[in-house]
Design a protein around this motif. Structure first.
Motif, mmCIF file in Angstrom:
data_model
loop_
_atom_site.group_PDB
_atom_site.id
_atom_site.type_symbol
_atom_site.label_atom_id
_atom_site.label_comp_id
_atom_site.label_asym_id
_atom_site.label_seq_id
_atom_site.Cartn_x
_atom_site.Cartn_y
_atom_site.Cartn_z
ATOM 1 N N TYR A 164 54.304 70.306 12.387
ATOM 2 C CA TYR A 164 54.091 68.890 12.653
ATOM 3 C C TYR A 164 55.371 68.274 13.204
ATOM 4 O O TYR A 164 56.470 68.723 12.890
ATOM 5 N N VAL A 165 55.193 67.228 14.004
ATOM 6 C CA VAL A 165 56.313 66.422 14.472
ATOM 7 C C VAL A 165 56.048 64.974 14.064
ATOM 8 O O VAL A 165 54.979 64.427 14.361
ATOM 9 N N ASP A 166 57.004 64.389 13.360
ATOM 10 C CA ASP A 166 56.908 62.988 12.949
ATOM 11 C C ASP A 166 57.115 62.112 14.187
ATOM 12 O O ASP A 166 58.199 62.109 14.774
ATOM 13 N N ILE A 167 56.086 61.377 14.582
ATOM 14 C CA ILE A 167 56.197 60.519 15.768
ATOM 15 C C ILE A 167 56.127 59.035 15.382
ATOM 16 O O ILE A 167 55.766 58.187 16.205
ATOM 17 N N GLN A 210 48.621 64.279 6.755
ATOM 18 C CA GLN A 210 48.690 65.687 6.356
ATOM 19 C C GLN A 210 50.114 66.141 6.047
ATOM 20 O O GLN A 210 50.303 67.097 5.296
ATOM 21 N N CYS A 211 51.098 65.470 6.652
ATOM 22 C CA CYS A 211 52.479 65.967 6.505
ATOM 23 C C CYS A 211 53.432 64.928 5.913
ATOM 24 O O CYS A 211 54.647 65.147 5.902
ATOM 25 N N GLY A 212 52.908 63.813 5.432
ATOM 26 C CA GLY A 212 53.744 62.831 4.762
ATOM 27 C C GLY A 212 54.493 61.901 5.697
ATOM 28 O O GLY A 212 55.543 61.367 5.332
ATOM 29 N N ALA A 213 53.967 61.682 6.900
ATOM 30 C CA ALA A 213 54.579 60.752 7.856
ATOM 31 C C ALA A 213 53.583 59.646 8.167
ATOM 32 O O ALA A 213 52.380 59.778 7.925
ATOM 33 N N ALA A 214 54.084 58.542 8.715
ATOM 34 C CA ALA A 214 53.176 57.462 9.106
ATOM 35 C C ALA A 214 52.279 57.928 10.258
ATOM 36 O O ALA A 214 51.069 57.692 10.252
ATOM 37 N N PHE A 215 52.884 58.599 11.237
ATOM 38 C CA PHE A 215 52.151 59.155 12.374
ATOM 39 C C PHE A 215 52.769 60.499 12.738
ATOM 40 O O PHE A 215 53.990 60.678 12.645
ATOM 41 N N ALA A 216 51.939 61.433 13.163
ATOM 42 C CA ALA A 216 52.450 62.760 13.512
ATOM 43 C C ALA A 216 51.572 63.395 14.579
ATOM 44 O O ALA A 216 50.447 62.959 14.842
ATOM 45 N N GLU A 217 52.116 64.436 15.209
ATOM 46 C CA GLU A 217 51.352 65.313 16.097
ATOM 47 C C GLU A 217 51.411 66.720 15.533
ATOM 48 O O GLU A 217 52.455 67.157 15.016
ATOM 49 N N GLY A 218 50.293 67.420 15.628
ATOM 50 C CA GLY A 218 50.207 68.768 15.102
ATOM 51 C C GLY A 218 50.250 69.816 16.198
ATOM 52 O O GLY A 218 49.754 69.590 17.312
ATOM 53 N N PHE A 219 50.834 70.977 15.860
ATOM 54 C CA PHE A 219 50.965 72.076 16.817
ATOM 55 C C PHE A 219 50.716 73.407 16.119
ATOM 56 O O PHE A 219 50.878 73.530 14.904
#
Length: 235
Positions: A164-167, A210-219
């Motif tokens: 995941y990347v926190d965006i 899913q990863c504990g961030a406000a917004f994220a992108e999954g890869f």
């Protein structure tokens, strides 16, 4: 690092990974965005020749917002992408040799339509073929077989991220980049009653949950030799 994102249609990268690309650009990495198809069939009213020009301009505007150094259009017509077409294969090989990426982001091999699947296969094949010296294109062989990261599918269907990347800091850039594609956003709202900006924000929020961030992108990473790396390559 040179980051190469290869999508199918002019808005696919904005939907799937533009928050991540904006983070790369903000960190000083060189981001190059490429769409293989020209998007000419993406409307029921605007005719293909006119739409091709509109969507190319929309992609350029979106790329500037994201911070990409180049937005490249390989100009293949929609529904005509073929991973066995020698001319298209050589275009993608030469693109990789030109950019010399440290990693490539592209479509999942389980995405929802043929054009996306063909781009995914094109990138997989070309990323290896770009290293072969006797495969001749305008640029010379690039010895690195770059790691590949597959971006999320539309609505996240049948896609379980492994990274995941926190965006959270770039979500508005992502939404604004998608909004550049008015030929798609307006049509979907008027014709299909879909608020696509809300659609994209909702998927980003879901991945964040899913990863504990406000917004994220999954890869998901392409787990084939020799594309694996012990380094964290995503921002």
């Amino acid at each position: 690092m040179n980051v190469l994102a290869i999508g199918c249609h002019p808005d696919d990268l904005e939907i799937g990974c533009s928050g991540t690309l904006a983070r790369y650009a903000a960190q000083g990495h060189n981001v190059v965005m490429c769409h293989v198809a020209n998007g000419n069939m993406g409307h029921a009213v605007i005719m293909p020749d006119e739409l091709r020009i509109i969507r190319t301009k929309e992609a350029e505007d979106a790329g500037k917002l994201i911070g990409a150094s180049e937005i490249i259009n390989l100009d293949v017509n929609d529904l005509e992408i073929d991973s066995n077409n020698k001319d298209t294969v050589k275009k993608v090989i030469d693109l990789i040799r030109y950019v010399k990426p440290g990693l490539i982001i592209t479509h999942s091999p389980e995405d929802y339509m043929k054009d996306h699947l063909e781009v995914s296969k094109l990138v997989f094949d070309a990323s290896f073929s770009s290293s072969v010296p006797h495969m001749f294109t305008a640029h010379s062989a690039y010895s690195c077989i770059a790691p590949i990261f597959y971006m999320d599918t539309l609505a996240g269907v049948n896609f379980l991220p492994t990274e995941y990347v926190d965006i959270s800091d770039t979500i508005e850039t992502k939404i604004n980049a998608v909004n550049c594609h008015q030929s798609q956003v307006k049509w979907m709202k008027d014709h299909d009653k879909i608020d696509f900006l809300d659609f994209v924000r909702t998927v980003s929020k879901f991945r964040g949950l899913q990863c504990g961030a406000a917004f994220a992108e999954g890869f998901r990473s392409c787990t084939t030799w020799p594309r694996l790396s012990p380094k964290r390559l995503l921002p």
